[in-house]
Design an enzyme around this catalytic site. Structure first.
Site, PDB file in Angstrom:
ATOM      1  N   ARG A 272       0.831  -1.213   0.000  1.00  0.00           N
ATOM      2  CA  ARG A 272       0.000   0.000   0.000  1.00  0.00           C
ATOM      3  C   ARG A 272       0.866   1.264   0.000  1.00  0.00           C
ATOM      4  O   ARG A 272       0.526   2.271  -0.630  1.00  0.00           O
ATOM      5  CB  ARG A 272      -0.921  -0.021   1.223  1.00  0.00           C
ATOM      6  CG  ARG A 272      -1.916   1.125   1.252  1.00  0.00           C
ATOM      7  CD  ARG A 272      -2.930   0.934   2.370  1.00  0.00           C
ATOM      8  NE  ARG A 272      -3.905   1.999   2.401  1.00  0.00           N
ATOM      9  CZ  ARG A 272      -4.189   2.719   3.488  1.00  0.00           C
ATOM     10  NH1 ARG A 272      -3.574   2.456   4.636  1.00  0.00           N
ATOM     11  NH2 ARG A 272      -5.075   3.679   3.439  1.00  0.00           N
TER      12      ARG A 272
ATOM     13  N   HIS B 166       0.423   4.350  -2.525  1.00  0.00           N
ATOM     14  CA  HIS B 166       0.189   5.739  -2.095  1.00  0.00           C
ATOM     15  C   HIS B 166       1.333   6.647  -2.524  1.00  0.00           C
ATOM     16  O   HIS B 166       1.136   7.846  -2.722  1.00  0.00           O
ATOM     17  CB  HIS B 166      -0.027   5.801  -0.577  1.00  0.00           C
ATOM     18  CG  HIS B 166      -1.416   5.398  -0.180  1.00  0.00           C
ATOM     19  ND1 HIS B 166      -2.112   5.973   0.869  1.00  0.00           N
ATOM     20  CD2 HIS B 166      -2.258   4.481  -0.700  1.00  0.00           C
ATOM     21  CE1 HIS B 166      -3.312   5.419   0.964  1.00  0.00           C
ATOM     22  NE2 HIS B 166      -3.418   4.499   0.034  1.00  0.00           N
TER      23      HIS B 166
ATOM     24  N   PRO C 225      -7.486   7.825  -3.994  1.00  0.00           N
ATOM     25  CA  PRO C 225      -8.903   7.453  -4.131  1.00  0.00           C
ATOM     26  C   PRO C 225      -9.546   7.198  -2.760  1.00  0.00           C
ATOM     27  O   PRO C 225      -8.962   6.510  -1.926  1.00  0.00           O
ATOM     28  CB  PRO C 225      -8.852   6.159  -4.962  1.00  0.00           C
ATOM     29  CG  PRO C 225      -7.462   5.651  -4.851  1.00  0.00           C
ATOM     30  CD  PRO C 225      -6.569   6.803  -4.517  1.00  0.00           C
TER      31      PRO C 225
ATOM     32  N   HIS D  71      -6.353  -5.858  -2.394  1.00  0.00           N
ATOM     33  CA  HIS D  71      -7.090  -5.978  -1.128  1.00  0.00           C
ATOM     34  C   HIS D  71      -7.246  -7.441  -0.694  1.00  0.00           C
ATOM     35  O   HIS D  71      -7.958  -7.732   0.256  1.00  0.00           O
ATOM     36  CB  HIS D  71      -8.444  -5.264  -1.227  1.00  0.00           C
ATOM     37  CG  HIS D  71      -8.283  -3.769  -1.261  1.00  0.00           C
ATOM     38  ND1 HIS D  71      -9.299  -2.899  -1.573  1.00  0.00           N
ATOM     39  CD2 HIS D  71      -7.201  -2.984  -1.020  1.00  0.00           C
ATOM     40  CE1 HIS D  71      -8.856  -1.652  -1.519  1.00  0.00           C
ATOM     41  NE2 HIS D  71      -7.585  -1.678  -1.197  1.00  0.00           N
TER      42      HIS D  71
ATOM     43  N   ASP E  55       8.055   8.569  -6.403  1.00  0.00           N
ATOM     44  CA  ASP E  55       9.273   9.344  -6.138  1.00  0.00           C
ATOM     45  C   ASP E  55       9.615   9.336  -4.648  1.00  0.00           C
ATOM     46  O   ASP E  55      10.381  10.182  -4.173  1.00  0.00           O
ATOM     47  CB  ASP E  55       9.105  10.792  -6.613  1.00  0.00           C
ATOM     48  CG  ASP E  55       8.095  11.545  -5.764  1.00  0.00           C
ATOM     49  OD1 ASP E  55       7.293  10.891  -5.046  1.00  0.00           O
ATOM     50  OD2 ASP E  55       8.100  12.787  -5.778  1.00  0.00           O
TER      51      ASP E  55
HETATM   52  C1  HEM Z   1      -9.247   1.442  -5.978  1.00  0.00           C
HETATM   53  C2  HEM Z   1      -9.019   2.367  -5.113  1.00  0.00           C
HETATM   54  C3  HEM Z   1      -8.598   2.063  -3.705  1.00  0.00           C
HETATM   55  C4  HEM Z   1      -9.221   2.483  -2.578  1.00  0.00           C
HETATM   56  C5  HEM Z   1     -10.440   3.371  -2.496  1.00  0.00           C
HETATM   57  C6  HEM Z   1      -8.502   1.931  -1.461  1.00  0.00           C
HETATM   58  C7  HEM Z   1      -8.800   2.154  -0.136  1.00  0.00           C
HETATM   59  C8  HEM Z   1      -8.195   1.521   0.919  1.00  0.00           C
HETATM   60  C9  HEM Z   1      -8.558   1.714   2.306  1.00  0.00           C
HETATM   61  C10 HEM Z   1      -9.632   2.678   2.806  1.00  0.00           C
HETATM   62  C11 HEM Z   1      -7.793   0.888   3.049  1.00  0.00           C
HETATM   63  C12 HEM Z   1      -7.871   0.666   4.553  1.00  0.00           C
HETATM   64  C13 HEM Z   1      -7.092   1.689   5.349  1.00  0.00           C
HETATM   65  C14 HEM Z   1      -7.333   1.476   6.825  1.00  0.00           C
HETATM   66  O1  HEM Z   1      -8.480   1.660   7.244  1.00  0.00           O
HETATM   67  O2  HEM Z   1      -6.387   1.124   7.550  1.00  0.00           O
HETATM   68  C15 HEM Z   1      -6.946   0.163   2.131  1.00  0.00           C
HETATM   69  C16 HEM Z   1      -6.053  -0.793   2.517  1.00  0.00           C
HETATM   70  C17 HEM Z   1      -5.175  -1.384   1.646  1.00  0.00           C
HETATM   71  N1  HEM Z   1      -5.028  -1.110   0.310  1.00  0.00           N
HETATM   72 FE1  HEM Z   1      -6.275  -0.038  -0.820  1.00  0.00          FE
HETATM   73  N2  HEM Z   1      -7.466   1.182  -1.938  1.00  0.00           N
HETATM   74  C18 HEM Z   1      -7.479   1.231  -3.307  1.00  0.00           C
HETATM   75  C19 HEM Z   1      -6.567   0.660  -4.157  1.00  0.00           C
HETATM   76  C20 HEM Z   1      -5.451  -0.028  -3.749  1.00  0.00           C
HETATM   77  C21 HEM Z   1      -4.344  -0.387  -4.593  1.00  0.00           C
HETATM   78  C22 HEM Z   1      -4.226   0.012  -6.057  1.00  0.00           C
HETATM   79  C23 HEM Z   1      -3.465  -1.077  -3.824  1.00  0.00           C
HETATM   80  C24 HEM Z   1      -2.139  -1.662  -4.197  1.00  0.00           C
HETATM   81  C25 HEM Z   1      -1.778  -1.962  -5.407  1.00  0.00           C
HETATM   82  C26 HEM Z   1      -4.039  -1.172  -2.498  1.00  0.00           C
HETATM   83  C27 HEM Z   1      -3.499  -1.858  -1.452  1.00  0.00           C
HETATM   84  C28 HEM Z   1      -4.025  -1.883  -0.176  1.00  0.00           C
HETATM   85  C29 HEM Z   1      -3.528  -2.752   0.865  1.00  0.00           C
HETATM   86  C30 HEM Z   1      -2.460  -3.814   0.708  1.00  0.00           C
HETATM   87  C31 HEM Z   1      -4.232  -2.420   2.024  1.00  0.00           C
HETATM   88  C32 HEM Z   1      -4.059  -3.031   3.427  1.00  0.00           C
HETATM   89  C33 HEM Z   1      -3.050  -2.225   4.213  1.00  0.00           C
HETATM   90  C34 HEM Z   1      -2.807  -2.708   5.634  1.00  0.00           C
HETATM   91  O3  HEM Z   1      -2.923  -3.900   5.902  1.00  0.00           O
HETATM   92  O4  HEM Z   1      -2.463  -1.856   6.488  1.00  0.00           O
HETATM   93  N3  HEM Z   1      -5.221  -0.488  -2.481  1.00  0.00           N
HETATM   94  N4  HEM Z   1      -7.201   0.580   0.852  1.00  0.00           N
END
Ligand code: HEM
Length: 329
Positions: A64, A68, A164, A194, A76
């Site tokens: 993640r 980000h 996003p 996810h 970068d």
């Molecule tokens: C499509 C748009 C996306 C949205 C709206 C989104 C949103 C989120 C949100 C809200 C969280 C949880 C944060 C929290 O409450 O701790 C999350 C976690 C995560 N996202 Fe996304 N995400 C998106 C795309 C992506 C992409 C493109 C990746 C990687 C290529 C990604 C990888 C992850 C991972 C691995 C987690 C878990 C992180 C952890 O375990 O702390 N996400 N995402």
């Protein structure tokens, strides 16, 4: 002769567009450090094995972190910079408050600096770490082109505006991804990330309580699942409880995320939104069958490569930071 030149130019531009690459991204190369730091990938892998060996739940956060980074000012390493007296940096923006893994990046970068001082950028280190996080979670391997340089600017306002949001619908998410040169397929494929990791209640609890005047919960969320989630997240702003996004296998990279989404058990509105568009819905249902895992792994590798090329700095741009959390002085 002129026609031949035009055809060559056209093919060149078409190839760049197909790869979703900017001209700067085309300056990245797989063997970029072959003379200056030939063991860079082996060192990162060795450190990542140790990190994931003791904290397997860090695979998601490190993936993640790279995402980000790339969505704000390109890949970068601007997400790694600390805030200063006069500047609130990306990592202190609201959507980044739940990021983890900064210490691991510092640790790996220190190892790289010891082996090859002033040579390998933090942006490259993070890109390799994200790839290795996926590999070590039993996901696919893809070769990573290197040569990114580190930015000197990091802005919380930009992070808040460009990442996003979890409530994003398809038009909004498509627009944000398109602004980074990524298409609808990249959206549905990269959402598959996810399959790893956890989320805090405020990222999805709106769906459980007072979603609209007529429904207690988001009607696009499976009601049994909503009930379970309400037991965990007692209120919208419970900031301590964590939920797995791919329950049962949140430390293993696989296709079960798509099975949850296809059963209306995606955790965020952005996950549920994938069922509202014909193309993304078809992809979700296809991968959810479990018969096309290798297709998803290949797609994920390709989309990650595209994401890793977004807005990169190359050549004389930026710098090679010594420490990832502070620009060189
Ligand atoms: C499509 C748009 C996306 C949205 C709206 C989104 C949103 C989120 C949100 C809200 C969280 C949880 C944060 C929290 O409450 O701790 C999350 C976690 C995560 N996202 Fe996304 N995400 C998106 C795309 C992506 C992409 C493109 C990746 C990687 C290529 C990604 C990888 C992850 C991972 C691995 C987690 C878990 C992180 C952890 O375990 O702390 N996400 N995402």
């Amino acid at each position: 002769m002129a026609i031949k030149r035009c055809v060559v130019l056209f093919l060149h531009v078409a190839l760049l567009l197909l790869a979703g690459s900017s001209p700067a991204a085309s300056q990245l190369a797989e063997g970029y450090y072959s003379k200056t730091c030939p063991n860079v990938e082996a060192i990162v892998r060795g450190e990542m094995e140790k990190i994931i060996g003791v904290a397997s739940s860090l695979a998601g956060p490190l993936l993640r972190l790279h995402f980000h980074d790339c969505f704000v000012r390109g890949c970068d390493a601007s997400v790694l910079l600390n805030s200063t007296k006069n500047n609130l940096a990306e990592r202190d923006a609201d959507p980044n408050m739940s990021l983890r893994g900064f210490g691991s990046v510092d640790r790996v970068k220190a190892k790289i600096e010891a082996a090859c001082p002033n040579t390998v950028s933090c942006a490259d280190v993070l890109t390799i770490m994200a790839r290795d996080a996926v590999v070590l979670a039993k996901g696919p391997f893809w070769p990573v082109a290197l040569g990114r340089r580190d930015g000197k600017v990091s802005s919380a306002v930009e992070a808040a505006n460009e990442l996003p949001p979890s409530f994003g619908d398809i038009p909004l998410l498509t627009k944000i991804f398109a602004s980074k040169g990524l298409n609808l397929k990249d959206l549905v494929v990269l959402s598959g990330a996810h399959t790893l990791g956890t989320a805090h209640c405020p990222s999805f609890a709106d769906r459980l309580y007072n979603f609209s005047s007529s429904y207690a919960a988001d009607p696009s969320l499976d009601s049994e699942y909503a009930k379970k989630l309400r037991m965990k997240c007692k209120s919208v702003d419970d900031k301590t409880m964590l939920s797995e996004m791919d329950p049962g296998s949140y430390k293993t990279f696989g296709t079960s995320y798509y099975r949850h989404v296809s059963k209306r058990r995606g955790l965020f509105q952005s996950d549920a939104a994938l069922l509202t568009d014909a193309a993304t819905r078809n992809y979700v249902h296809r991968i959810a069958t479990g018969k096309f895992d290798s297709e998803f792994f290949k797609d994920f590798s390709e989309s990650m490569t595209k994401m890793g090329n977004v807005g990169v700095l190359t050549g004389a741009q930026g710098e090679i930071r010594k420490k990832c959390y502070v620009p060189n002085y």
